[in-house]
Every structure is written in C-alpha cells, then in structure tokens.
Write an enzyme that holds these catalytic residues in place. Sequence first.
Site, PDB file in Angstrom:
ATOM      1  N   CYS A 121       0.847  -1.182   0.000  1.00 42.14           N
ATOM      2  CA  CYS A 121       0.000   0.000   0.000  1.00 42.14           C
ATOM      3  C   CYS A 121       0.882   1.231   0.000  1.00 42.14           C
ATOM      4  O   CYS A 121       2.064   1.156   0.304  1.00 42.14           O
ATOM      5  CB  CYS A 121      -0.934   0.009   1.204  1.00 42.14           C
ATOM      6  SG  CYS A 121      -2.289   1.185   1.006  1.00 42.14           S
ATOM      7  N   CYS A 123      -0.085   4.260   1.613  1.00 44.67           N
ATOM      8  CA  CYS A 123      -0.413   5.281   2.615  1.00 44.67           C
ATOM      9  C   CYS A 123       0.737   5.539   3.585  1.00 44.67           C
ATOM     10  O   CYS A 123       0.860   6.622   4.128  1.00 44.67           O
ATOM     11  CB  CYS A 123      -1.699   4.932   3.349  1.00 44.67           C
ATOM     12  SG  CYS A 123      -1.651   3.364   4.199  1.00 44.67           S
ATOM     13  N   CYS A 131      -3.730   6.185  -0.213  1.00 41.01           N
ATOM     14  CA  CYS A 131      -3.233   4.867  -0.592  1.00 41.01           C
ATOM     15  C   CYS A 131      -2.827   4.779  -2.060  1.00 41.01           C
ATOM     16  O   CYS A 131      -2.856   3.708  -2.669  1.00 41.01           O
ATOM     17  CB  CYS A 131      -4.271   3.800  -0.260  1.00 41.01           C
ATOM     18  SG  CYS A 131      -4.667   3.771   1.501  1.00 41.01           S
ATOM     19  N   LYS A 200     -12.415  -4.184   2.476  1.00 43.19           N
ATOM     20  CA  LYS A 200     -11.845  -3.358   3.531  1.00 43.19           C
ATOM     21  C   LYS A 200     -12.764  -2.166   3.721  1.00 43.19           C
ATOM     22  O   LYS A 200     -12.986  -1.384   2.796  1.00 43.19           O
ATOM     23  CB  LYS A 200     -10.454  -2.907   3.111  1.00 43.19           C
ATOM     24  CG  LYS A 200      -9.775  -2.018   4.117  1.00 43.19           C
ATOM     25  CD  LYS A 200      -8.332  -1.814   3.725  1.00 43.19           C
ATOM     26  CE  LYS A 200      -7.649  -0.799   4.599  1.00 43.19           C
ATOM     27  NZ  LYS A 200      -6.276  -0.564   4.147  1.00 43.19           N
ATOM     28  N   GLU A 238     -17.122  -6.936  -4.400  1.00 41.42           N
ATOM     29  CA  GLU A 238     -15.666  -6.750  -4.261  1.00 41.42           C
ATOM     30  C   GLU A 238     -14.948  -8.101  -4.264  1.00 41.42           C
ATOM     31  O   GLU A 238     -13.929  -8.265  -4.931  1.00 41.42           O
ATOM     32  CB  GLU A 238     -15.344  -6.024  -2.949  1.00 41.42           C
ATOM     33  CG  GLU A 238     -15.680  -4.540  -2.909  1.00 41.42           C
ATOM     34  CD  GLU A 238     -14.673  -3.677  -3.671  1.00 41.42           C
ATOM     35  OE1 GLU A 238     -13.758  -4.224  -4.308  1.00 41.42           O
ATOM     36  OE2 GLU A 238     -14.813  -2.439  -3.622  1.00 41.42           O
ATOM     37  N   LYS A 253     -11.812  -7.027   6.511  1.00 46.94           N
ATOM     38  CA  LYS A 253     -11.167  -6.171   7.507  1.00 46.94           C
ATOM     39  C   LYS A 253     -12.045  -4.971   7.783  1.00 46.94           C
ATOM     40  O   LYS A 253     -12.540  -4.374   6.821  1.00 46.94           O
ATOM     41  CB  LYS A 253      -9.823  -5.739   6.918  1.00 46.94           C
ATOM     42  CG  LYS A 253      -9.058  -4.742   7.725  1.00 46.94           C
ATOM     43  CD  LYS A 253      -7.833  -4.329   6.975  1.00 46.94           C
ATOM     44  CE  LYS A 253      -7.253  -3.133   7.691  1.00 46.94           C
ATOM     45  NZ  LYS A 253      -6.190  -2.532   6.952  1.00 46.94           N
ATOM     46  N   TYR A 319      -2.806  -8.676  16.277  1.00 43.84           N
ATOM     47  CA  TYR A 319      -1.723  -8.207  17.141  1.00 43.84           C
ATOM     48  C   TYR A 319      -1.610  -9.058  18.400  1.00 43.84           C
ATOM     49  O   TYR A 319      -0.663  -8.932  19.158  1.00 43.84           O
ATOM     50  CB  TYR A 319      -1.946  -6.733  17.505  1.00 43.84           C
ATOM     51  CG  TYR A 319      -2.050  -5.857  16.264  1.00 43.84           C
ATOM     52  CD1 TYR A 319      -0.899  -5.465  15.584  1.00 43.84           C
ATOM     53  CD2 TYR A 319      -3.284  -5.494  15.742  1.00 43.84           C
ATOM     54  CE1 TYR A 319      -0.979  -4.710  14.424  1.00 43.84           C
ATOM     55  CE2 TYR A 319      -3.380  -4.733  14.582  1.00 43.84           C
ATOM     56  CZ  TYR A 319      -2.225  -4.354  13.930  1.00 43.84           C
ATOM     57  OH  TYR A 319      -2.304  -3.625  12.775  1.00 43.84           O
TER      58      TYR A 319
HETATM   59  C1  PBG Z   1      -3.054   0.561   4.873  1.00 44.74           C
HETATM   60  C2  PBG Z   1      -3.545  -0.242   6.005  1.00 44.74           C
HETATM   61  C3  PBG Z   1      -4.320   0.176   7.087  1.00 44.74           C
HETATM   62  C4  PBG Z   1      -4.413  -0.922   7.938  1.00 44.74           C
HETATM   63  C5  PBG Z   1      -3.748  -1.979   7.335  1.00 44.74           C
HETATM   64  N1  PBG Z   1      -3.225  -1.540   6.135  1.00 44.74           N
HETATM   65  C6  PBG Z   1      -4.834   1.495   7.449  1.00 44.74           C
HETATM   66  C7  PBG Z   1      -5.859   2.162   6.668  1.00 44.74           C
HETATM   67  O1  PBG Z   1      -6.407   1.671   5.680  1.00 44.74           O
HETATM   68  O2  PBG Z   1      -6.129   3.295   7.045  1.00 44.74           O
HETATM   69  C8  PBG Z   1      -5.118  -0.933   9.266  1.00 44.74           C
HETATM   70  C9  PBG Z   1      -4.743  -2.037  10.157  1.00 44.74           C
HETATM   71  C10 PBG Z   1      -5.123  -1.841  11.567  1.00 44.74           C
HETATM   72  O3  PBG Z   1      -5.858  -0.923  11.946  1.00 44.74           O
HETATM   73  O4  PBG Z   1      -4.635  -2.640  12.375  1.00 44.74           O
HETATM   74  N2  PBG Z   1      -3.813   0.616   3.760  1.00 44.74           N
END
Ligand code: PBG
Length: 328
Positions: A121, A123, A131, A200, A238, A253, A319
């Site tokens: 990604c 970001c 992103c 996501k 998706e 997610k 985590y």
């Molecule tokens: C990046 C990404 C994000 C997360 C994983 N990859 C952040 C977002 O999309 O803002 C979030 C993971 C987490 O909150 O543990 N694209």
Amino acid sequence: MTYTPNLRLRRMRQHPQLRRLMRETNVTPADLIAPLFIHHGKGVNNPISSMPGQHQYSIDQLGGEIKALRGVNIPAVILFGLPDHKDALGTAAYDDHGVIQQAIPQIKEMDPELLVIADLCFCEYTDHGHCGAINVQGDNFTLDNDKTLNLLGQQAVSLARAGADVIAPSGMIDGMVAAIRDSLDQAGFCDIPIMSYSIKYASSFYGPFREAADGAPMMGDRSSYQMDPANAEEAAREAQLDVIEGADMLMVKPAMNYLDIIYRTKQAHPEIPLAAYQVSGEYAMIKAAAQNGWLNEDKVVAESLLAIKRAGADMIITYFAKQFSQKL
Ligand code: PBG
C-alpha cells in the site's frame, strides 16, 4: 416446540471432556499471522502508545520478536514499513533499498521457516497519506486509480525481488489484483500468491494503526476507495471481482464488526482461503478495558479469535498472535 426433559443439551455440557469433544471451532497458533511495523534506521524500538505491547522496530532490533513468534509456532508475519522519506508518489515503497525490501532478507536469515507477507500500500509512503497517487483540486482530491495501479505493480515486483513470499495489496484500488498479477507474472514471479484485502471498510477502528504506521491522510478520508460499513452486497461484489482478477486469498477487515461479512464471503467462496484482520482498534479496545480491570484479557482475546474463526475465517491477522499463543 414444547420443552420436554428428553431435549437437553446440558446433559452433554456437564462433562468437560465431552464439551471439548463437541467443540466445532478451535484456534491454534497455526491460524495466526502477526503484523510487524518496521522502522527505517538503527536502534529503534518504539512502543506504540495506543497499542500496548506493540512496537516499531528497526531491522537490527527485530531478532527477539522473530524468535519469540517462532518460539510459539506463529507461521507468518505481515510487514508494514515506516520509510525514511515520504513524497507525493510514495517512491520509497518501490525503492529496491526501501525499508521492507531490506527487512525481508534479514527476516529470512533470522528464520527461513517464517512466511513473510508484504503488505502492499502507499499510505505509509505518501506525504499526503492516501493509498495511491492523488490529483488535488483546491481542498478536494481524487485518487488517480490507473496511475496507482502502475505504481502498485512496481512495488509488488520490488517486494517479490526482495524475497516476499506473499503479496497483500491493502489499498482497495479498483483493478489492483489484476494489475499486480500481471506485473508479477511479467517479472517472472508467477509463483507468488496474492492475498487481497478484498473487503476493507472505511473504518474508524484503524485509528491506532495510523499512529503505528504514521499513515493518517492529511486531507479527507478513505471513503472514496474503502467500503461503506453499511454495505454487504457490495462486499460480495468486491470479493467476486478479486476472484475473477486472480486473487489467491481473500480478506475481510476489520473482523469483529464484520463477522457477517466473513460468514457471507466464506459461504460465497468456500474454495478460496479467507483471512480476517483483527485491526488495531479491536486490539486497543481489549487492551484498554483489560488495563482498567473491566474485562478478563486472556478470555476475551480467546473468545474474539474463536468468533472470527467460527464466522468462517481460515486465518487471522492479529496483534494478539504472540500473546495468545504464549498463553495456550
Ligand atoms: C493501509 C492499512 C491500514 C491498515 C492496514 N493496512 C490502514 C488504513 O487503511 O487506514 C489498518 C490495520 C489496523 O488498523 O490494524 N492501507
């Protein structure tokens, strides 16, 4: 139906052995993937305040964590990078000497058995925090989808060259799976699977991650490319698009608020391995409540992972991977 003494489950539940024999779902370390935040430079071991127990590590400080993860049989890690510089195009993301590109061979050296998944990604690498490449008009921006696809292809090849075992694109860019597959194949990496963050949501539960990975958007939010939490049918679309484009694995997610989506996705694509991401906010909530003595941390962690697996996830990015496995 009327209740009769012949119809009781308690008869079985009263035996702990039988309760175990009847168990439909089980979470083991082999189901878990641990996220790691890799910081550029040397000597970095920064605790992340909103995620107690999680750290940003520079490569030279990673050894202990890798050893601990393998010591409890965690099979895989997913890597997020904190680069030494950010710019509008996120060039550090596809730099062959970038922080993740350097980390992968080092991790492989520390533990050749550990599966290394590279999050893909922009970001964390763009100065605007979005992103991908963006076009700015005054206070507004639009994500430049096609330009981003091209950059993602470069990033994927660079990470594959560094030795990543799996590429996990997380940006929700339309067409990202097809573009990355194409770039990987053309560069000779036909054997690298893609785990797509297919579904996501534009979730507020990513808050702590944005501190951890320093990737908060400078303007606007991600709702033009991430999903509206109100939508489930769109999630099906998706997932379907990603399958058509060649995703080897799908992901939902966050996890806890989206167990219905995990369930639906598994029902729709039983043949495709499904990952779920228990995100930073889910972790932080449990940690905060436990620190206050309001919840029993070990029990809540185990229950949360069990629920995600019961809903249909084959694997969980969490985590809690190390902690859960140590407590088993
Ligand atoms: C990046 C990404 C994000 C997360 C994983 N990859 C952040 C977002 O999309 O803002 C979030 C993971 C987490 O909150 O543990 N694209």
